[in-house]
Scaffold this motif. Sequence first.
Motif, PDB file in Angstrom:
ATOM      1  N   THR A  52      31.998  81.649  -6.989  1.00 55.05           N
ATOM      2  CA  THR A  52      31.305  80.829  -6.018  1.00 55.05           C
ATOM      3  C   THR A  52      32.118  79.569  -5.740  1.00 55.05           C
ATOM      4  OG1 THR A  52      29.178  81.630  -6.841  1.00 55.05           O
ATOM      5  CG2 THR A  52      29.152  79.640  -5.501  1.00 55.05           C
ATOM      6  N   MET A  53      32.425  79.327  -4.482  1.00 54.36           N
ATOM      7  CA  MET A  53      33.209  78.160  -4.112  1.00 54.36           C
ATOM      8  C   MET A  53      32.900  77.777  -2.676  1.00 54.36           C
ATOM      9  SD  MET A  53      36.997  79.955  -3.778  1.00 54.36           S
ATOM     10  CE  MET A  53      36.928  80.639  -5.437  1.00 54.36           C
ATOM     11  N   ASP A  54      33.199  76.528  -2.331  1.00 50.83           N
ATOM     12  CA  ASP A  54      32.969  76.088  -0.957  1.00 50.83           C
ATOM     13  C   ASP A  54      34.019  76.710  -0.043  1.00 50.83           C
ATOM     14  OD1 ASP A  54      35.320  74.084  -0.678  1.00 50.83           O
ATOM     15  OD2 ASP A  54      34.335  73.481  -2.537  1.00 50.83           O
ATOM     16  N   ARG A  55      33.817  76.528   1.277  1.00 50.92           N
ATOM     17  CA  ARG A  55      34.686  77.178   2.241  1.00 50.92           C
ATOM     18  C   ARG A  55      36.116  76.668   2.161  1.00 50.92           C
ATOM     19  NH1 ARG A  55      30.647  76.859   7.532  1.00 50.92           N
ATOM     20  NH2 ARG A  55      28.929  78.076   6.644  1.00 50.92           N
ATOM     21  N   PHE A  56      36.272  75.383   1.930  1.00 54.80           N
ATOM     22  CA  PHE A  56      37.607  74.808   1.870  1.00 54.80           C
ATOM     23  C   PHE A  56      38.377  75.359   0.671  1.00 54.80           C
ATOM     24  CE2 PHE A  56      40.419  71.198   0.540  1.00 54.80           C
ATOM     25  CZ  PHE A  56      41.316  71.336   1.586  1.00 54.80           C
ATOM     26  N   SER A  81      30.316  68.234   9.579  1.00 54.76           N
ATOM     27  CA  SER A  81      31.227  69.375   9.464  1.00 54.76           C
ATOM     28  C   SER A  81      31.998  69.324   8.147  1.00 54.76           C
ATOM     29  CB  SER A  81      32.213  69.383  10.636  1.00 54.76           C
ATOM     30  OG  SER A  81      31.528  69.506  11.865  1.00 54.76           O
ATOM     31  N   SER A  82      32.396  68.123   7.741  1.00 57.90           N
ATOM     32  CA  SER A  82      33.115  67.970   6.473  1.00 57.90           C
ATOM     33  C   SER A  82      32.233  68.357   5.301  1.00 57.90           C
ATOM     34  CB  SER A  82      33.598  66.530   6.314  1.00 57.90           C
ATOM     35  OG  SER A  82      34.492  66.183   7.348  1.00 57.90           O
ATOM     36  N   SER A 141      29.821  70.519   5.332  1.00 61.14           N
ATOM     37  CA  SER A 141      29.661  71.972   5.346  1.00 61.14           C
ATOM     38  C   SER A 141      30.910  72.680   4.849  1.00 61.14           C
ATOM     39  CB  SER A 141      29.320  72.436   6.768  1.00 61.14           C
ATOM     40  OG  SER A 141      29.258  73.840   6.841  1.00 61.14           O
ATOM     41  N   LEU A 142      32.093  72.152   5.215  1.00 63.25           N
ATOM     42  CA  LEU A 142      33.346  72.799   4.870  1.00 63.25           C
ATOM     43  C   LEU A 142      33.814  72.470   3.460  1.00 63.25           C
ATOM     44  CD1 LEU A 142      35.870  74.451   5.763  1.00 63.25           C
ATOM     45  CD2 LEU A 142      36.845  72.305   6.597  1.00 63.25           C
ATOM     46  N   LEU A 143      33.657  71.214   3.051  1.00 65.72           N
ATOM     47  CA  LEU A 143      34.262  70.744   1.810  1.00 65.72           C
ATOM     48  C   LEU A 143      33.322  70.764   0.618  1.00 65.72           C
ATOM     49  CD1 LEU A 143      36.242  67.687   3.222  1.00 65.72           C
ATOM     50  CD2 LEU A 143      37.078  70.005   2.832  1.00 65.72           C
ATOM     51  N   THR A 144      32.045  70.991   0.840  1.00 67.46           N
ATOM     52  CA  THR A 144      31.087  71.003  -0.263  1.00 67.46           C
ATOM     53  C   THR A 144      30.227  72.254  -0.183  1.00 67.46           C
ATOM     54  OG1 THR A 144      29.272  69.861   0.885  1.00 67.46           O
ATOM     55  CG2 THR A 144      30.992  68.482  -0.106  1.00 67.46           C
ATOM     56  N   MET A 145      29.406  72.445  -1.203  1.00 74.30           N
ATOM     57  CA  MET A 145      28.452  73.562  -1.213  1.00 74.30           C
ATOM     58  C   MET A 145      27.045  73.064  -0.946  1.00 74.30           C
ATOM     59  SD  MET A 145      29.906  75.848  -4.378  1.00 74.30           S
ATOM     60  CE  MET A 145      28.696  77.128  -4.034  1.00 74.30           C
ATOM     61  N   ALA A 146      26.933  71.979  -0.176  1.00 75.35           N
ATOM     62  CA  ALA A 146      25.631  71.396   0.120  1.00 75.35           C
ATOM     63  C   ALA A 146      24.775  72.361   0.935  1.00 75.35           C
ATOM     64  CB  ALA A 146      25.813  70.082   0.881  1.00 75.35           C
ATOM     65  N   ALA A 147      23.484  72.390   0.626  1.00 73.66           N
ATOM     66  CA  ALA A 147      22.553  73.222   1.379  1.00 73.66           C
ATOM     67  C   ALA A 147      22.305  72.603   2.751  1.00 73.66           C
ATOM     68  CB  ALA A 147      21.239  73.365   0.612  1.00 73.66           C
ATOM     69  N   ILE A 150      22.577  68.631   4.104  1.00 71.50           N
ATOM     70  CA  ILE A 150      23.458  68.145   5.175  1.00 71.50           C
ATOM     71  C   ILE A 150      22.664  67.384   6.219  1.00 71.50           C
ATOM     72  CG2 ILE A 150      24.988  68.877   7.053  1.00 71.50           C
ATOM     73  CD1 ILE A 150      25.822  71.252   5.350  1.00 71.50           C
ATOM     74  N   PHE A 151      21.468  67.871   6.590  1.00 67.95           N
ATOM     75  CA  PHE A 151      20.606  67.181   7.545  1.00 67.95           C
ATOM     76  C   PHE A 151      20.196  65.816   6.998  1.00 67.95           C
ATOM     77  CE2 PHE A 151      19.880  71.221   9.821  1.00 67.95           C
ATOM     78  CZ  PHE A 151      19.948  70.747  11.130  1.00 67.95           C
ATOM     79  N   ALA A 152      19.828  65.790   5.708  1.00 69.72           N
ATOM     80  CA  ALA A 152      19.387  64.520   5.106  1.00 69.72           C
ATOM     81  C   ALA A 152      20.503  63.494   5.072  1.00 69.72           C
ATOM     82  CB  ALA A 152      18.846  64.776   3.707  1.00 69.72           C
ATOM     83  N   ALA A 153      21.711  63.930   4.691  1.00 68.96           N
ATOM     84  CA  ALA A 153      22.857  63.011   4.616  1.00 68.96           C
ATOM     85  C   ALA A 153      23.267  62.519   6.007  1.00 68.96           C
ATOM     86  CB  ALA A 153      24.037  63.695   3.930  1.00 68.96           C
ATOM     87  N   THR A 154      23.209  63.408   6.988  1.00 68.75           N
ATOM     88  CA  THR A 154      23.585  63.023   8.346  1.00 68.75           C
ATOM     89  C   THR A 154      22.582  62.027   8.924  1.00 68.75           C
ATOM     90  OG1 THR A 154      24.592  65.215   8.675  1.00 68.75           O
ATOM     91  CG2 THR A 154      24.145  63.893  10.636  1.00 68.75           C
ATOM     92  N   ALA A 155      21.300  62.262   8.667  1.00 68.95           N
ATOM     93  CA  ALA A 155      20.273  61.351   9.175  1.00 68.95           C
ATOM     94  C   ALA A 155      20.357  59.993   8.527  1.00 68.95           C
ATOM     95  CB  ALA A 155      18.892  61.970   8.946  1.00 68.95           C
TER      96      ALA A 155
END
Length: 290
Positions: A175-179, A271-272, A274-280, A284-289
């Motif tokens: 299991t790993m992130d996309r990057f 986008s970072s 989503s690509l660099l982490t395994m955040a759900a 991502i919505f919470a961090a962006t807001a």
Amino acid sequence: MPQESPATEECEFVKEGGYVRLAEHMSRYPQLAILRRFGALANETLLYYQAEIAQLEARIRFIQEQDNRSDDENRRLYGRSWILLSESSLGEPGCPQREQYELIMKLRKLMAEYHQALYFHREALALRSPHKKILEDLREWMRRPIMGHIAILSWDWRTWEVHSIEDLITFEDSTMDRFTSLITYSIVDIYHNIIGRYIHGARGKSTLPLNYADHRHTVTYTHRSIARFTQAFTVLIACTLPIASIVILYIVENTATRLGIIALLTGLFSSSMSLLTMAALQEIFAATAA
């Protein structure tokens, strides 16, 4: 990762190997421990269990109905008295009085086997399929005479060459992130082909006897090293993005341009993540807001 030797004609081929050499290689590189799931056979076995249990279920319901209508008072009480039902086993073999008890004992054993098979099948389904690049590495190592030179003479030789990757499993938790996945399965190949083989390739003549696989022709890039690089890169991006946004917004004075830059940086941030982490997705919505 197999290393292309620039002078393969000078390399002595190792003798053909079998299960022992393959097992040692899988032990050395756990991510290459790839086995078959036997998904179709597992489902077929469960279906046969189900069919046999369904047949016994129909039979025991019929016998229970017969016992309830029997002239024998004890048989009519089987459904309410375990003592009478269990004592029916003391009767003569083949007599109708003991059939319900025998069916229950048979079902008890069969149901336990069925539930155990269900549990192990679920566990097998939870195991990940190997990445196609890892499978290709194993296939190449097994085929090449200066590496594994594996020759399996049984039917299971088809395991790594013929069967679909969906029917293969690995015990390695990849299991790993996309990057990290991009670096591991794509960028490392490019790096190896251009310069890595010359930097990391072992030198010197092998001292291994010919009945052993020669690891001198294999270059290994560990997950730990790749993870360290990707973590450092991710931390760098996490530090740079906020500082860059502050500097840019400080320099730009036009309000409309500032709003456009804010929208661009917000998209770049999400986008970072989503690509660099395994955040759900909700993270991502919470961090962006915020």
